[in-house]
Scaffold this motif. Sequence first.
Motif, PDB file in Angstrom:
ATOM      1  N   LEU A 462       0.831  -1.201   0.000  1.00  0.00           N
ATOM      2  CA  LEU A 462       0.000   0.000   0.000  1.00  0.00           C
ATOM      3  C   LEU A 462       0.866   1.252   0.000  1.00  0.00           C
ATOM      4  O   LEU A 462       1.968   1.262   0.553  1.00  0.00           O
ATOM      5  CB  LEU A 462      -0.914   0.019   1.230  1.00  0.00           C
ATOM      6  CG  LEU A 462      -1.926  -1.128   1.335  1.00  0.00           C
ATOM      7  CD1 LEU A 462      -2.683  -1.021   2.632  1.00  0.00           C
ATOM      8  CD2 LEU A 462      -2.882  -1.121   0.151  1.00  0.00           C
ATOM      9  N   GLU A 463       0.338   2.316  -0.626  1.00  0.00           N
ATOM     10  CA  GLU A 463       1.006   3.602  -0.601  1.00  0.00           C
ATOM     11  C   GLU A 463       0.671   4.327   0.707  1.00  0.00           C
ATOM     12  O   GLU A 463      -0.358   4.058   1.332  1.00  0.00           O
ATOM     13  CB  GLU A 463       0.559   4.455  -1.799  1.00  0.00           C
ATOM     14  CG  GLU A 463       0.927   3.862  -3.152  1.00  0.00           C
ATOM     15  CD  GLU A 463       2.421   3.879  -3.408  1.00  0.00           C
ATOM     16  OE1 GLU A 463       3.106   4.751  -2.827  1.00  0.00           O
ATOM     17  OE2 GLU A 463       2.914   3.044  -4.171  1.00  0.00           O
ATOM     18  N   ALA A 464       1.527   5.255   1.087  1.00  0.00           N
ATOM     19  CA  ALA A 464       1.266   6.115   2.245  1.00  0.00           C
ATOM     20  C   ALA A 464       1.570   7.545   1.824  1.00  0.00           C
ATOM     21  O   ALA A 464       2.646   8.075   2.085  1.00  0.00           O
ATOM     22  CB  ALA A 464       2.114   5.698   3.441  1.00  0.00           C
ATOM     23  N   THR A 465       0.623   8.161   1.127  1.00  0.00           N
ATOM     24  CA  THR A 465       0.806   9.502   0.591  1.00  0.00           C
ATOM     25  C   THR A 465      -0.307  10.413   1.087  1.00  0.00           C
ATOM     26  O   THR A 465      -1.417   9.952   1.386  1.00  0.00           O
ATOM     27  CB  THR A 465       0.786   9.477  -0.948  1.00  0.00           C
ATOM     28  OG1 THR A 465      -0.481   8.924  -1.394  1.00  0.00           O
ATOM     29  CG2 THR A 465       1.907   8.610  -1.477  1.00  0.00           C
ATOM     30  N   PRO A 466      -0.054  11.722   1.170  1.00  0.00           N
ATOM     31  CA  PRO A 466      -1.125  12.651   1.546  1.00  0.00           C
ATOM     32  C   PRO A 466      -2.215  12.654   0.470  1.00  0.00           C
ATOM     33  O   PRO A 466      -1.914  12.626  -0.732  1.00  0.00           O
ATOM     34  CB  PRO A 466      -0.406  14.007   1.617  1.00  0.00           C
ATOM     35  CG  PRO A 466       1.042  13.682   1.752  1.00  0.00           C
ATOM     36  CD  PRO A 466       1.250  12.394   1.008  1.00  0.00           C
ATOM     37  N   HIS A 502      -7.818  16.132   4.811  1.00  0.00           N
ATOM     38  CA  HIS A 502      -6.537  15.626   4.331  1.00  0.00           C
ATOM     39  C   HIS A 502      -5.946  14.598   5.298  1.00  0.00           C
ATOM     40  O   HIS A 502      -5.806  14.859   6.493  1.00  0.00           O
ATOM     41  CB  HIS A 502      -5.565  16.789   4.127  1.00  0.00           C
ATOM     42  CG  HIS A 502      -6.025  17.762   3.075  1.00  0.00           C
ATOM     43  ND1 HIS A 502      -5.883  17.521   1.730  1.00  0.00           N
ATOM     44  CD2 HIS A 502      -6.671  18.946   3.182  1.00  0.00           C
ATOM     45  CE1 HIS A 502      -6.390  18.528   1.048  1.00  0.00           C
ATOM     46  NE2 HIS A 502      -6.883  19.407   1.903  1.00  0.00           N
ATOM     47  N   TYR A 503      -5.561  13.423   4.737  1.00  0.00           N
ATOM     48  CA  TYR A 503      -5.008  12.332   5.529  1.00  0.00           C
ATOM     49  C   TYR A 503      -3.834  11.705   4.764  1.00  0.00           C
ATOM     50  O   TYR A 503      -3.521  12.097   3.632  1.00  0.00           O
ATOM     51  CB  TYR A 503      -6.077  11.270   5.809  1.00  0.00           C
ATOM     52  CG  TYR A 503      -7.268  11.811   6.557  1.00  0.00           C
ATOM     53  CD1 TYR A 503      -7.304  11.810   7.940  1.00  0.00           C
ATOM     54  CD2 TYR A 503      -8.355  12.340   5.882  1.00  0.00           C
ATOM     55  CE1 TYR A 503      -8.389  12.320   8.637  1.00  0.00           C
ATOM     56  CE2 TYR A 503      -9.444  12.865   6.563  1.00  0.00           C
ATOM     57  CZ  TYR A 503      -9.454  12.848   7.931  1.00  0.00           C
ATOM     58  OH  TYR A 503     -10.518  13.347   8.621  1.00  0.00           O
ATOM     59  N   SER A 624      -2.873  14.547   7.580  1.00  0.00           N
ATOM     60  CA  SER A 624      -1.829  15.100   6.719  1.00  0.00           C
ATOM     61  C   SER A 624      -1.525  16.533   7.127  1.00  0.00           C
ATOM     62  O   SER A 624      -2.341  17.208   7.765  1.00  0.00           O
ATOM     63  CB  SER A 624      -2.274  15.045   5.258  1.00  0.00           C
ATOM     64  OG  SER A 624      -1.380  15.769   4.432  1.00  0.00           O
ATOM     65  N   ASP A 625      -0.338  17.013   6.738  1.00  0.00           N
ATOM     66  CA  ASP A 625       0.044  18.395   7.033  1.00  0.00           C
ATOM     67  C   ASP A 625      -0.692  19.389   6.154  1.00  0.00           C
ATOM     68  O   ASP A 625      -0.676  20.584   6.419  1.00  0.00           O
ATOM     69  CB  ASP A 625       1.560  18.582   6.828  1.00  0.00           C
ATOM     70  CG  ASP A 625       2.360  17.774   7.846  1.00  0.00           C
ATOM     71  OD1 ASP A 625       1.798  17.503   8.931  1.00  0.00           O
ATOM     72  OD2 ASP A 625       3.506  17.428   7.556  1.00  0.00           O
ATOM     73  N   GLN A 626      -1.312  18.913   5.068  1.00  0.00           N
ATOM     74  CA  GLN A 626      -2.037  19.825   4.190  1.00  0.00           C
ATOM     75  C   GLN A 626      -3.247  20.393   4.910  1.00  0.00           C
ATOM     76  O   GLN A 626      -3.755  19.839   5.866  1.00  0.00           O
ATOM     77  CB  GLN A 626      -2.476  19.093   2.921  1.00  0.00           C
ATOM     78  CG  GLN A 626      -1.319  18.543   2.107  1.00  0.00           C
ATOM     79  CD  GLN A 626      -1.785  17.861   0.844  1.00  0.00           C
ATOM     80  OE1 GLN A 626      -2.921  18.033   0.416  1.00  0.00           O
ATOM     81  NE2 GLN A 626      -0.907  17.083   0.236  1.00  0.00           N
TER      82      GLN A 626
END
Length: 919
Positions: A462-466, A502-503, A624-626
């Motif tokens: 699995l990816e872990a991206t914002p 955002h996560y 997420s930081d976004q």
Amino acid sequence: MKLNQRITLSVMLMTIFGLLAAFALTYALHWRYLEQATLDRLHALSAVQTARLSETIQAQYDRVALIASRTRLRILLRDMQAQAIAEADARKGMTRILEDSMVAVDGIKQIVLFGKSQQHVLATNHPDYAHVLSSRSLSLRVDQNMVHHIVRDRLGALEVQIHAPLELDGEHIGYLVARVKGESFLSIFNNYDGFGDTGEAILARRTADGDYLVLHNLRFDPLAALTRVFKASDAASPVVQAFGNAEVAVKNAHDYRGKAVVAVAVPLPQLGWGLVVKQDQDEVYAVMTQQLWVYASVLIAIVFIITLASFLVSRRITAPINRLHRLAERVVQGDWTQRSGIRGDDDVALFARVFDTMLDRLQDFRGELERKVAERTRELEASRAEAEHANKAKSQFLAAMSHEVRTPMNAVLGMSEILQNTELSAQQRDMLHTIRESGQTLLTQINEILDFSKIESDQLHLEATPFDLYRTVYEAVRVNVTIAEQKDIDLIVDFEEQLPHHYVGDPVRVKQILINLIGNALKFTDAGHVIVKVFASDSYVSSDSKRLHIAVEDTGIGISADVLPSLFDLFTQADGSTTRKYGGTGLGLAISKSLAELMDGTLEASSEPAKGSCFTFTCVFPLSDQHQVDESEDRENMVHKRALLVDDTPINLQIFAQSLAPLNLTLSTANSAGRALELYERSWQAREPYDFVITDFAMPEMDGLQMIRKMREDFPEAATRFVMVSASITKVDYAKLERDGLHAFLTKPVEAFVLRRALYFVETQPDTFWTYSRLTKSTEAYVSDKQYAHHVLVVEDIPSNRLVAQAMLQNFGLRISMAEHGQRAFELCQQHEFDLILMDIRMPVVDGYQATRMIRSYEAKENKPRTPIVALTADVTQETVERVKQVGMDGVLTKPIELAELEQALNTYLALAVNGGES
């Protein structure tokens, strides 16, 4: 050993066991007495606590009922809603009455009034609490008697919200909600008289998830109120048993500290709560622990004496047994040649001779077994070779299917992206956006089906991206809009307003799960609606993570209880007739559940036949930081504006109101065009005309467009901005809507920020007809400002893909040559020098691998410069990527290819700079 010796030893052991049994019986009887005495005391304490709680609640109910019975208050509220009195005068009078009431009644922090349509009217003390204490969060209903809820206020303090419906002359006119300090309700649980050092009472209620939430701080957990949750799955927990049908005594249970406790669980059905009164077993049985040492000391002394006597007797018989033990150890180590050699006529000697005979036979059996193992090993080696061959064939099949299925998608998506660069109307651009988004989703589904083999072998990563969960949910929903439109089903999104967007996670997998669940819901629903709800769990995770629930509810055919347990099995559907009627392989839910579990989440289903189903995906996502888009400018321009919402579906009105809440508009709602016309005329006569009318298109009796025409004809001087929403862009004519005076058209389901942005733009730029693409700029064509003066060779056997490649490359000013297979590409490389070769892999005559080898060999032989070769492939397996590198290619472009990816490849592999000379 002789028989008399064994009898002596047996008598000794029986004596020891008799003493132990006598001690155990005495201990058990004493234990039972203490346990019953404790339960009797806990029953008495639970009765006292229940009586105190009932008295406290009734006292607060009486106080709130006294305030709600103020006739003048109800008259002012009714007259204000009927516009029989000035709103300012009514608010002033009602505020004075409520403030006087609060002075006379202790413990009430604030009183909030709602109208009969559940709109906020006024609040005493702190007006800003109205945004937190909304009618939606209270679930106000006309037929509801006085109820209460225990919550935390904005400062974290406990409070009780008591809700009382207001009636006058038999007519429901509104609601009164009193916010009472939590201490006045829960202080009784801080009194531990009679509970000992470890006892306490626990009051809990059921949550929306079916778990149980503590309503007050606990003796050993000062922060437990509204944070500590007891899982419903823990059936042995006293808190769970407190929600049964009758009062029960609970023994050998464990509390929230992990301590063993004795408890009494008392259901409070009249309040919807459960009460537990408990005490630690360590404290209850402390007396037993003290006496245990006395009993144990006596028993140890007796056992020591008997053990010593037994030891002296048994020494004589242990020697041959020890010899047999040593022999057995040597056999275990592999020495099969030794034997016991024990002689005699006693029982041990007889056993030794049998043991020696057994070793002789085992040695013979071992030789036979080794021969058979060698034979089976050879057979397993052959089977493993066959399995490896089958696995290789499977990989080749997946690669071929990937190429055959994804190759046509290259033409579909490529042409749709090229079409975006042409002149299109707003309606055509929205339609093209839907086509492209659906194509991308189909491509994603193809990829995931091909990845199913990775799930089986635990190789899927699995990816872990914002990512923006809000946008991901709406993208999944819009893919299914066409199906919902064809079946005339409302497709609705209810995204909790205060929830962050955002996560960090894998948005592709989340979107895949949602598309599958929404598609299934629409497939099995013929009327009603499908709603996607996104909300956070009540249970605390951490400051930088949230446990989210994404539920897809429908009003379809439902699923029978006997099918639910196997619903997520591979290739499973409700029954054979379902497969024939609705289609499908039964693979989607199994893949979705596997993906959810890979995310450390869950996917669960509940259903009731003929009423509908609900599938809930639950997972913990790091924040997420976004940050979300700042809409402060939009909000400032909307202050004091009035809007009328028109839709024949109540849940749509509710979600529209929730979406517009941040703008602080004054909202009115109507469930039909006729009712909307009444409200519109009344507002005009009251010189408070609506600034916005947001209406559904398809409604019974009179549709939204006919209603807007009527409003414009009857009130031509009004400056109202009209916004229409519809589940389809195919049933309306954009140009006609603009001619009829509409200011914006949006497609359901409408994202909250898009709806707010639409109101802002139609207010500030009323001469422009706004559509989804203009508001979001999500379908603008990809335009590159880079031009390359290079020569590129495209090697592709499928004509449609050659056409797509040519159209894409022309955007960058390239000189293009075409070859339909690898042999032709090799011939052209001998005749011309190319700056870049885009090489398909699977082709007739000579494939891409062979052609690359031929070109590299030719370059080395003729001392030619090395031309970059980039593979074009629809095969996304790791084996293909590795083979591409082995044959001398420089990179890979995966079909379908997008313009942005193509430009990035050109930047990487072309040697000359932008606007450079010819090669």
